[in-house]
Write a protein that holds these residues in place. Structure first.
Motif, PDB file in Angstrom:
ATOM      1  N   ALA A  60       6.610  47.836  59.809  1.00  0.00           N
ATOM      2  CA  ALA A  60       6.290  48.738  58.776  1.00  0.00           C
ATOM      3  C   ALA A  60       5.341  46.970  58.447  1.00  0.00           C
ATOM      4  O   ALA A  60       5.333  46.011  59.322  1.00  0.00           O
ATOM      5  N   LYS A  61       4.443  47.229  57.945  1.00  0.00           N
ATOM      6  CA  LYS A  61       4.064  45.847  57.125  1.00  0.00           C
ATOM      7  C   LYS A  61       5.000  44.563  57.240  1.00  0.00           C
ATOM      8  O   LYS A  61       6.191  45.041  56.506  1.00  0.00           O
ATOM      9  N   PRO A  62       4.870  43.246  58.197  1.00  0.00           N
ATOM     10  CA  PRO A  62       6.260  42.191  58.154  1.00  0.00           C
ATOM     11  C   PRO A  62       5.929  41.793  56.611  1.00  0.00           C
ATOM     12  O   PRO A  62       4.621  42.006  55.770  1.00  0.00           O
ATOM     13  N   ILE A  63       7.029  41.241  56.195  1.00  0.00           N
ATOM     14  CA  ILE A  63       7.494  40.738  54.702  1.00  0.00           C
ATOM     15  C   ILE A  63       6.644  40.020  54.853  1.00  0.00           C
ATOM     16  O   ILE A  63       6.549  39.166  53.775  1.00  0.00           O
ATOM     17  N   HIS A  64       6.192  38.910  55.562  1.00  0.00           N
ATOM     18  CA  HIS A  64       5.648  37.676  55.290  1.00  0.00           C
ATOM     19  C   HIS A  64       4.133  37.794  54.916  1.00  0.00           C
ATOM     20  O   HIS A  64       3.084  36.752  54.380  1.00  0.00           O
ATOM     21  N   ILE A  65       3.584  39.270  54.773  1.00  0.00           N
ATOM     22  CA  ILE A  65       2.152  39.151  54.176  1.00  0.00           C
ATOM     23  C   ILE A  65       2.125  40.772  53.164  1.00  0.00           C
ATOM     24  O   ILE A  65       1.192  40.764  52.802  1.00  0.00           O
ATOM     25  N   MET A  66       3.880  41.312  52.560  1.00  0.00           N
ATOM     26  CA  MET A  66       3.422  41.878  51.478  1.00  0.00           C
ATOM     27  C   MET A  66       2.817  41.405  50.026  1.00  0.00           C
ATOM     28  O   MET A  66       3.742  39.976  50.338  1.00  0.00           O
ATOM     29  N   THR A  67       2.875  42.378  49.483  1.00  0.00           N
ATOM     30  CA  THR A  67       2.765  41.234  47.970  1.00  0.00           C
ATOM     31  C   THR A  67       4.117  41.997  47.598  1.00  0.00           C
ATOM     32  O   THR A  67       5.465  42.570  47.794  1.00  0.00           O
ATOM     33  N   PRO A  68       4.385  40.864  46.151  1.00  0.00           N
ATOM     34  CA  PRO A  68       5.720  40.883  45.735  1.00  0.00           C
ATOM     35  C   PRO A  68       5.876  42.233  45.176  1.00  0.00           C
ATOM     36  O   PRO A  68       7.287  42.915  45.348  1.00  0.00           O
ATOM     37  N   GLU A  69       5.202  43.204  44.936  1.00  0.00           N
ATOM     38  CA  GLU A  69       5.555  44.443  44.807  1.00  0.00           C
ATOM     39  C   GLU A  69       6.170  45.244  45.870  1.00  0.00           C
ATOM     40  O   GLU A  69       6.951  45.536  45.352  1.00  0.00           O
ATOM     41  N   ARG A  71       7.238  44.094  48.126  1.00  0.00           N
ATOM     42  CA  ARG A  71       8.746  43.720  48.592  1.00  0.00           C
ATOM     43  C   ARG A  71       9.885  44.194  48.039  1.00  0.00           C
ATOM     44  O   ARG A  71      11.480  44.322  48.369  1.00  0.00           O
ATOM     45  N   ASN A  72       9.659  44.449  46.609  1.00  0.00           N
ATOM     46  CA  ASN A  72      10.174  45.037  45.549  1.00  0.00           C
ATOM     47  C   ASN A  72      10.696  46.619  46.074  1.00  0.00           C
ATOM     48  O   ASN A  72      11.362  46.561  44.791  1.00  0.00           O
ATOM     49  N   LYS A  73      10.201  47.162  47.188  1.00  0.00           N
ATOM     50  CA  LYS A  73       9.869  49.090  46.690  1.00  0.00           C
ATOM     51  C   LYS A  73      10.753  48.890  47.716  1.00  0.00           C
ATOM     52  O   LYS A  73      10.137  48.393  48.993  1.00  0.00           O
ATOM     53  N   ALA A  74      10.986  50.430  48.177  1.00  0.00           N
ATOM     54  CA  ALA A  74      11.498  51.010  49.042  1.00  0.00           C
ATOM     55  C   ALA A  74      11.065  51.499  50.028  1.00  0.00           C
ATOM     56  O   ALA A  74      10.053  51.697  49.399  1.00  0.00           O
ATOM     57  N   PRO A  75      10.836  50.976  51.203  1.00  0.00           N
ATOM     58  CA  PRO A  75       9.659  51.740  51.938  1.00  0.00           C
ATOM     59  C   PRO A  75       9.233  52.851  52.182  1.00  0.00           C
ATOM     60  O   PRO A  75      10.323  54.061  51.808  1.00  0.00           O
ATOM     61  N   GLN A  76       8.200  53.251  51.967  1.00  0.00           N
ATOM     62  CA  GLN A  76       7.623  55.115  51.676  1.00  0.00           C
ATOM     63  C   GLN A  76       7.212  55.539  53.050  1.00  0.00           C
ATOM     64  O   GLN A  76       7.014  54.533  53.451  1.00  0.00           O
ATOM     65  N   ILE A  77       7.444  56.294  53.826  1.00  0.00           N
ATOM     66  CA  ILE A  77       6.610  57.052  55.428  1.00  0.00           C
ATOM     67  C   ILE A  77       5.508  56.956  55.854  1.00  0.00           C
ATOM     68  O   ILE A  77       5.457  56.903  56.510  1.00  0.00           O
ATOM     69  N   ASN A  78       4.684  56.306  54.198  1.00  0.00           N
ATOM     70  CA  ASN A  78       3.412  56.288  54.245  1.00  0.00           C
ATOM     71  C   ASN A  78       3.320  55.085  55.172  1.00  0.00           C
ATOM     72  O   ASN A  78       2.210  54.537  55.821  1.00  0.00           O
TER      73      ASN A  78
END
Length: 85
Positions: A60-69, A71-78
């Protein structure tokens, strides 16, 4: 033994996925077949069956390029893809 009834029960299904798209970098987007908790997919090893079996890993998208939002949500299948390396 004759006259006795026996019942055998087993859980024999497996989680599987169907390929929806392969992008230019070789990442595979997929559709799940069966129910499961998506957050268990991170770093799971998989085998892509085709003309040849190809090993891959769920990503999935690496944490260092995730937005703060994100980072705070559970990953979805998509949010997931299969990386064939």
């Amino acid at each position: 033994p004759e006259g006795k009834k026996v019942m055998l029960a087993a859980h024999i299904d497996e989680i599987s996925f169907m390929v929806k798209h392969i992008d230019d970098q070789g990442f595979i987007r997929f559709h799940p077949l069966g129910g499961f908790d998506a957050k268990t997919l991170t770093s799971m090893r998989v085998i892509v069956h085709g003309y040849q079996d190809v090993p891959g890993v769920m990503g999935a998208k690496p944490i260092h390029i995730m937005t703060p939002e994100e980072r705070n949500k559970a990953p979805q299948i998509n949010d997931y893809y299969i990386d064939l390396g």
